[in-house]
Design a protein around this motif. Sequence first.
Motif, mmCIF file in Angstrom:
data_model
loop_
_atom_site.group_PDB
_atom_site.id
_atom_site.type_symbol
_atom_site.label_atom_id
_atom_site.label_comp_id
_atom_site.label_asym_id
_atom_site.label_seq_id
_atom_site.Cartn_x
_atom_site.Cartn_y
_atom_site.Cartn_z
ATOM 1 N N GLY A 288 41.648 31.682 55.147
ATOM 2 C CA GLY A 288 41.590 32.645 54.055
ATOM 3 C C GLY A 288 42.694 32.446 53.045
ATOM 4 O O GLY A 288 43.636 31.669 53.269
ATOM 5 N N LEU A 289 42.583 33.156 51.937
ATOM 6 C CA LEU A 289 43.569 33.110 50.861
ATOM 7 C C LEU A 289 43.928 34.543 50.469
ATOM 8 O O LEU A 289 43.039 35.351 50.161
ATOM 9 C CB LEU A 289 43.018 32.384 49.632
ATOM 10 C CG LEU A 289 42.598 30.921 49.808
ATOM 11 C CD1 LEU A 289 41.922 30.422 48.540
ATOM 12 C CD2 LEU A 289 43.808 30.055 50.142
ATOM 13 N N ASN A 290 45.225 34.866 50.514
ATOM 14 C CA ASN A 290 45.721 36.122 49.953
ATOM 15 C C ASN A 290 46.150 35.867 48.513
ATOM 16 O O ASN A 290 46.831 34.878 48.222
ATOM 17 C CB ASN A 290 46.909 36.648 50.753
ATOM 18 C CG ASN A 290 46.476 37.282 52.053
ATOM 19 O OD1 ASN A 290 45.470 37.997 52.100
ATOM 20 N ND2 ASN A 290 47.215 37.039 53.131
ATOM 21 N N LEU A 291 45.751 36.757 47.603
ATOM 22 C CA LEU A 291 45.967 36.567 46.181
ATOM 23 C C LEU A 291 46.807 37.704 45.607
ATOM 24 O O LEU A 291 46.598 38.868 45.945
ATOM 25 C CB LEU A 291 44.627 36.506 45.438
ATOM 26 C CG LEU A 291 43.551 35.581 46.034
ATOM 27 C CD1 LEU A 291 42.241 35.756 45.281
ATOM 28 C CD2 LEU A 291 44.011 34.140 45.982
ATOM 29 N N GLU A 292 47.763 37.351 44.747
ATOM 30 C CA GLU A 292 48.528 38.329 43.975
ATOM 31 C C GLU A 292 48.585 37.833 42.538
ATOM 32 O O GLU A 292 48.814 36.646 42.303
ATOM 33 C CB GLU A 292 49.946 38.488 44.520
ATOM 34 C CG GLU A 292 50.028 39.091 45.903
ATOM 35 C CD GLU A 292 51.461 39.228 46.371
ATOM 36 O OE1 GLU A 292 52.344 39.409 45.496
ATOM 37 O OE2 GLU A 292 51.712 39.129 47.575
ATOM 38 N N GLY A 293 48.367 38.756 41.579
ATOM 39 C CA GLY A 293 48.324 38.332 40.199
ATOM 40 C C GLY A 293 49.056 39.267 39.256
ATOM 41 O O GLY A 293 49.744 40.206 39.688
ATOM 42 N N PRO A 294 48.924 39.050 37.955
ATOM 43 C CA PRO A 294 49.592 39.894 36.961
ATOM 44 C C PRO A 294 48.982 41.289 36.924
ATOM 45 O O PRO A 294 47.856 41.512 37.361
ATOM 46 C CB PRO A 294 49.335 39.130 35.651
ATOM 47 C CG PRO A 294 48.097 38.342 35.910
ATOM 48 C CD PRO A 294 48.143 37.964 37.349
ATOM 49 N N ASP A 295 49.756 42.252 36.412
ATOM 50 C CA ASP A 295 49.284 43.626 36.303
ATOM 51 C C ASP A 295 48.118 43.719 35.314
ATOM 52 O O ASP A 295 48.061 42.982 34.322
ATOM 53 C CB ASP A 295 50.405 44.547 35.848
ATOM 54 C CG ASP A 295 51.489 44.694 36.910
ATOM 55 O OD1 ASP A 295 51.290 44.148 38.016
ATOM 56 O OD2 ASP A 295 52.509 45.340 36.629
ATOM 57 N N VAL A 296 47.191 44.620 35.593
ATOM 58 C CA VAL A 296 46.044 44.899 34.732
ATOM 59 C C VAL A 296 45.889 46.404 34.626
ATOM 60 O O VAL A 296 45.881 47.097 35.653
ATOM 61 C CB VAL A 296 44.752 44.265 35.297
ATOM 62 C CG1 VAL A 296 43.543 44.681 34.476
ATOM 63 C CG2 VAL A 296 44.857 42.750 35.333
ATOM 64 N N LEU A 297 45.823 46.912 33.415
ATOM 65 C CA LEU A 297 45.661 48.352 33.179
ATOM 66 C C LEU A 297 46.749 49.164 33.875
ATOM 67 O O LEU A 297 46.509 50.255 34.395
ATOM 68 C CB LEU A 297 44.280 48.823 33.651
ATOM 69 C CG LEU A 297 43.068 48.130 33.008
ATOM 70 C CD1 LEU A 297 41.777 48.630 33.663
ATOM 71 C CD2 LEU A 297 43.049 48.400 31.511
#
Length: 463
Positions: free
Chosen positions: A106-115
Amino acid sequence: MKRILLSIVCLAAALGAAAQGEPSKEAVVNTEKPKKVKVTPYGFVRNYLLFDSRKTYTVVGDEYNMIPYDEKWNGTPAECQALGVERVDLNAVPQTSFQALTTRFGLNLEGPDVLGAATSGKVEGDFGGFGSTNTVLRLRLAFVKLTWSNDQGLRQELLAGQYWHPLSGDIMPEVLGMAAGAPFRAHSRTPQLTYTFTHGGWGFTASALYQLQYMYNGPSYSNGVWSSVASLDYAKQGLIPEVFLGVQYSGEHVYTQLGSTCQTLKPRTIGYKTVNVDGVPTAIATPVKERLTSFTPTFYFQYTDGLFALKFRSLLAQNTSHVNQLNGYGVTNVQPDGSWEYAPLRAAIGYLNVALGKTYRGNLFLGYMKNLGAGKDLYNFGTEQAVRHLIFMKAGESFTHLNSVWRVAPSVSYNLKHFNIGLEYEWTVCTYGDQAANGSIVLNDNLHMVDNHRVCALIKYNF
């Protein structure tokens, strides 16, 4: 002269730098690079060595164990005596297997803030999919999550995608077997929209749930006979998603939740009405408007303190074949226009799990299920059908005479960061008997016990 000119140039450069001063905070913010998506891989290689003392209802290459099948004799005592053969139970056959189908990645994902929300996600799969073989790549989890939080402890989450059904939860009993406590624990990963609000330890959850891999059972018509099959159609035709509402509390050592599902489905859009055509009874297809609505309340409690953990869940289940439990619904009436009326079968289901240790960990799982039947009598089809009552449940007609199930499963394991081995013993006991008018089981002399002894050895490497 050269030294004088060099000194003047250096002084001018220093004065210019001093006039500019330190960059402003706005300038620092504006020069920051956008946050990139962070991808963290994870997974494990998992092998199971299994032994069963008799034939059992299993999926995923025998790794996912449910319950033993009822007795299937080769004849009555009188028939076997007349033929001079030994009377044997055809399902009393020991079996073994060794497989690694549930190896996971599996892949855990973290990204930039949205709203204004932190974003995260997950993609997870294994090789336990359904198909002509059991080695099909299967999507387990795939979701995106938006999280809003503040300094006052208020937190809101919106999850969209495939995730654990709220009756399952991602908090599971600590059994070694791949079934994770099923059929006593509801087991399903399903497409959903889930909103969670928490503040000061208290929380509220609301989910709209759809179906994909785990489905309701329902009616299928072929050659004049109705049978039970699993299909997405019953939920899709109902248009309204299954809904879960729950409240929860989380403390230092305690987590507890109280909630319920509400599910509505259309088992059929086309029925068959029998009419006389030239004196011959003929089944004519006709549109019908049918709907079944049911509710499944649940209570969950968990206590953890250091090396000790206790977990308990109970359900009053109605029509939960879509979460891998052994109940469903039945036909209670047949209308003159060919439409049917239905009632959900009910079951009292619960489990208790106690564990202690870390590197060396002991665990005990106890599970129980009791078939309570429907709230009203089922329709008696008599000679119109191969069976007297039409019941649509997990595994079709195999368990319509199931009265109760209980399981005792102790296990021990040795656990390191990247490596686990363990040994588990499961004793699963079923009682089967004669079906009553409401789908429950008559407590008469035909009530009998069937059990299975399963030994599960696990070796697992985590990465």
